[in-house]
Design a protein around this motif. Structure first.
Motif, PDB file in Angstrom:
ATOM      1  N   ALA A  49       0.829  -1.206   0.000  1.00  0.00           N
ATOM      2  CA  ALA A  49       0.000   0.000   0.000  1.00  0.00           C
ATOM      3  C   ALA A  49       0.866   1.260   0.000  1.00  0.00           C
ATOM      4  CB  ALA A  49      -0.944  -0.004   1.202  1.00  0.00           C
ATOM      5  N   ASP A  50       1.941   1.257   0.806  1.00  0.00           N
ATOM      6  CA  ASP A  50       2.858   2.404   0.820  1.00  0.00           C
ATOM      7  C   ASP A  50       3.514   2.591  -0.544  1.00  0.00           C
ATOM      8  OD1 ASP A  50       2.368   2.781   3.549  1.00  0.00           O
ATOM      9  OD2 ASP A  50       4.245   1.826   4.177  1.00  0.00           O
ATOM     10  N   LEU A  51       4.001   1.500  -1.119  1.00  0.00           N
ATOM     11  CA  LEU A  51       4.650   1.585  -2.434  1.00  0.00           C
ATOM     12  C   LEU A  51       3.647   2.029  -3.496  1.00  0.00           C
ATOM     13  CD1 LEU A  51       7.064   1.243  -4.303  1.00  0.00           C
ATOM     14  CD2 LEU A  51       6.487  -1.194  -4.481  1.00  0.00           C
ATOM     15  N   GLY A  52       2.449   1.474  -3.443  1.00  0.00           N
ATOM     16  CA  GLY A  52       1.417   1.836  -4.414  1.00  0.00           C
ATOM     17  C   GLY A  52       1.043   3.302  -4.345  1.00  0.00           C
ATOM     18  N   ALA A  53       0.918   3.825  -3.138  1.00  0.00           N
ATOM     19  CA  ALA A  53       0.580   5.241  -2.972  1.00  0.00           C
ATOM     20  C   ALA A  53       1.695   6.126  -3.519  1.00  0.00           C
ATOM     21  CB  ALA A  53       0.317   5.548  -1.502  1.00  0.00           C
ATOM     22  N   ARG A 102       3.243   8.840 -10.576  1.00  0.00           N
ATOM     23  CA  ARG A 102       2.584   8.689 -11.882  1.00  0.00           C
ATOM     24  C   ARG A 102       1.818   9.956 -12.217  1.00  0.00           C
ATOM     25  NH1 ARG A 102      -2.468   7.913 -13.180  1.00  0.00           N
ATOM     26  NH2 ARG A 102      -3.145   7.117 -11.157  1.00  0.00           N
ATOM     27  N   GLN A 103       1.124  10.497 -11.236  1.00  0.00           N
ATOM     28  CA  GLN A 103       0.344  11.704 -11.466  1.00  0.00           C
ATOM     29  C   GLN A 103       1.256  12.913 -11.700  1.00  0.00           C
ATOM     30  OE1 GLN A 103      -2.120  11.505  -7.952  1.00  0.00           O
ATOM     31  NE2 GLN A 103      -3.724  10.371  -9.040  1.00  0.00           N
ATOM     32  N   LYS A 104       2.401  12.956 -11.025  1.00  0.00           N
ATOM     33  CA  LYS A 104       3.338  14.072 -11.231  1.00  0.00           C
ATOM     34  C   LYS A 104       3.933  14.068 -12.634  1.00  0.00           C
ATOM     35  CE  LYS A 104       4.688  14.928  -6.496  1.00  0.00           C
ATOM     36  NZ  LYS A 104       5.754  14.998  -5.491  1.00  0.00           N
ATOM     37  N   VAL A 105       4.147  12.865 -13.192  1.00  0.00           N
ATOM     38  CA  VAL A 105       4.689  12.802 -14.551  1.00  0.00           C
ATOM     39  C   VAL A 105       3.577  12.767 -15.591  1.00  0.00           C
ATOM     40  CG1 VAL A 105       6.870  11.745 -13.869  1.00  0.00           C
ATOM     41  CG2 VAL A 105       4.981  10.281 -14.565  1.00  0.00           C
ATOM     42  N   LEU A 141      10.369   2.609 -13.875  1.00  0.00           N
ATOM     43  CA  LEU A 141       9.886   3.499 -14.945  1.00  0.00           C
ATOM     44  C   LEU A 141       9.500   4.877 -14.420  1.00  0.00           C
ATOM     45  CD1 LEU A 141       7.788   1.136 -17.198  1.00  0.00           C
ATOM     46  CD2 LEU A 141       9.669   2.582 -17.918  1.00  0.00           C
ATOM     47  N   LEU A 142       9.068   4.925 -13.173  1.00  0.00           N
ATOM     48  CA  LEU A 142       8.683   6.196 -12.572  1.00  0.00           C
ATOM     49  C   LEU A 142       9.881   6.921 -11.962  1.00  0.00           C
ATOM     50  CD1 LEU A 142       5.336   5.116 -10.909  1.00  0.00           C
ATOM     51  CD2 LEU A 142       5.611   6.638 -12.884  1.00  0.00           C
ATOM     52  N   GLY A 143      11.057   6.307 -12.055  1.00  0.00           N
ATOM     53  CA  GLY A 143      12.249   6.930 -11.487  1.00  0.00           C
ATOM     54  C   GLY A 143      12.365   6.755  -9.992  1.00  0.00           C
ATOM     55  N   ILE A 144      11.708   5.730  -9.466  1.00  0.00           N
ATOM     56  CA  ILE A 144      11.742   5.448  -8.033  1.00  0.00           C
ATOM     57  C   ILE A 144      12.771   4.363  -7.776  1.00  0.00           C
ATOM     58  CG2 ILE A 144      10.418   4.538  -6.086  1.00  0.00           C
ATOM     59  CD1 ILE A 144       7.878   5.638  -7.503  1.00  0.00           C
ATOM     60  N   ASP A 145      13.750   4.670  -6.939  1.00  0.00           N
ATOM     61  CA  ASP A 145      14.744   3.689  -6.519  1.00  0.00           C
ATOM     62  C   ASP A 145      14.331   3.138  -5.157  1.00  0.00           C
ATOM     63  OD1 ASP A 145      16.456   4.035  -8.721  1.00  0.00           O
ATOM     64  OD2 ASP A 145      17.396   5.772  -7.767  1.00  0.00           O
ATOM     65  N   LEU A 146      14.431   1.840  -5.011  1.00  0.00           N
ATOM     66  CA  LEU A 146      14.116   1.197  -3.740  1.00  0.00           C
ATOM     67  C   LEU A 146      15.395   0.696  -3.101  1.00  0.00           C
ATOM     68  CD1 LEU A 146      10.970  -0.839  -4.839  1.00  0.00           C
ATOM     69  CD2 LEU A 146      11.039   1.354  -3.675  1.00  0.00           C
ATOM     70  N   PHE A 147      15.515   0.876  -1.788  1.00  0.00           N
ATOM     71  CA  PHE A 147      16.690   0.446  -1.053  1.00  0.00           C
ATOM     72  C   PHE A 147      16.262  -0.437   0.106  1.00  0.00           C
ATOM     73  CE2 PHE A 147      17.690   4.484  -2.972  1.00  0.00           C
ATOM     74  CZ  PHE A 147      18.961   4.316  -3.463  1.00  0.00           C
ATOM     75  N   ALA A 148      17.063  -1.437   0.386  1.00  0.00           N
ATOM     76  CA  ALA A 148      16.856  -2.256   1.581  1.00  0.00           C
ATOM     77  C   ALA A 148      17.919  -1.858   2.590  1.00  0.00           C
ATOM     78  CB  ALA A 148      16.968  -3.736   1.245  1.00  0.00           C
ATOM     79  N   VAL A 149      17.488  -1.508   3.797  1.00  0.00           N
ATOM     80  CA  VAL A 149      18.402  -1.067   4.836  1.00  0.00           C
ATOM     81  C   VAL A 149      18.101  -1.864   6.094  1.00  0.00           C
ATOM     82  CG1 VAL A 149      19.137   0.899   6.232  1.00  0.00           C
ATOM     83  CG2 VAL A 149      18.470   1.256   3.849  1.00  0.00           C
ATOM     84  N   LYS A 150      19.132  -2.411   6.704  1.00  0.00           N
ATOM     85  CA  LYS A 150      18.971  -3.161   7.945  1.00  0.00           C
ATOM     86  C   LYS A 150      18.574  -2.198   9.067  1.00  0.00           C
ATOM     87  CE  LYS A 150      19.636  -6.605  10.880  1.00  0.00           C
ATOM     88  NZ  LYS A 150      18.453  -6.560  11.719  1.00  0.00           N
ATOM     89  N   ARG A 151      17.521  -2.559   9.796  1.00  0.00           N
ATOM     90  CA  ARG A 151      17.088  -1.737  10.950  1.00  0.00           C
ATOM     91  C   ARG A 151      17.990  -1.963  12.113  1.00  0.00           C
ATOM     92  NH1 ARG A 151      11.669  -3.853  12.132  1.00  0.00           N
ATOM     93  NH2 ARG A 151      11.747  -5.135  10.323  1.00  0.00           N
TER      94      ARG A 151
END
Length: 72
Positions: free
Chosen positions: A10-14, A20-23, A62-72
Motif C-alpha cells: 500500500a505504501d509503495l502503491g501510494a 505517476r500523477q506528477k509525470v 519506470l517512474l524513477g523510483i529507486d528502492l533500497f533495503a536497509v537493515k534496521r
C-alpha cells in the motif's frame, strides 16, 4: 516529498500513484510503458498485497523510483 518509508505494498502503491500523477501518465499509459496490464497498476496503487514484486520494481523503475533495503 521525494522520500517515503515503504512498509507495505500500500505504501509503495501510494508513492507510485503520486509520481505517476506528477509525470502526468494515466494508469493505461504507465501500464503500456511497463508492459503490464492496466489492472496491475490499479492493484498496485490500491495496495493489493499479492502484487508481483518483479512487476512492482518494473513500474517503480519506470517512474524513477529507486528502492533500497536497509537493515534496521
Amino acid at each position: 516529498e521525494d522520500k517515503k518509508h515503504v512498509r507495505s505494498v500500500a505504501d509503495l502503491g501510494a508513492f507510485c500513484r503520486e509520481w505517476r500523477q506528477k509525470v502526468v501518465f494515466t494508469q493505461k499509459e504507465l501500464a503500456d510503458h511497463a508492459d503490464v496490464h492496466v489492472d496491475f497498476i490499479a492493484d498496485l496503487e490500491n495496495g493489493l498485497p499479492s502484487c508481483s514484486l518483479g512487476w512492482c520494481l518494473r513500474v517503480a523503475n519506470l517512474l524513477g523510483i529507486d528502492l533500497f533495503a536497509v537493515k534496521r
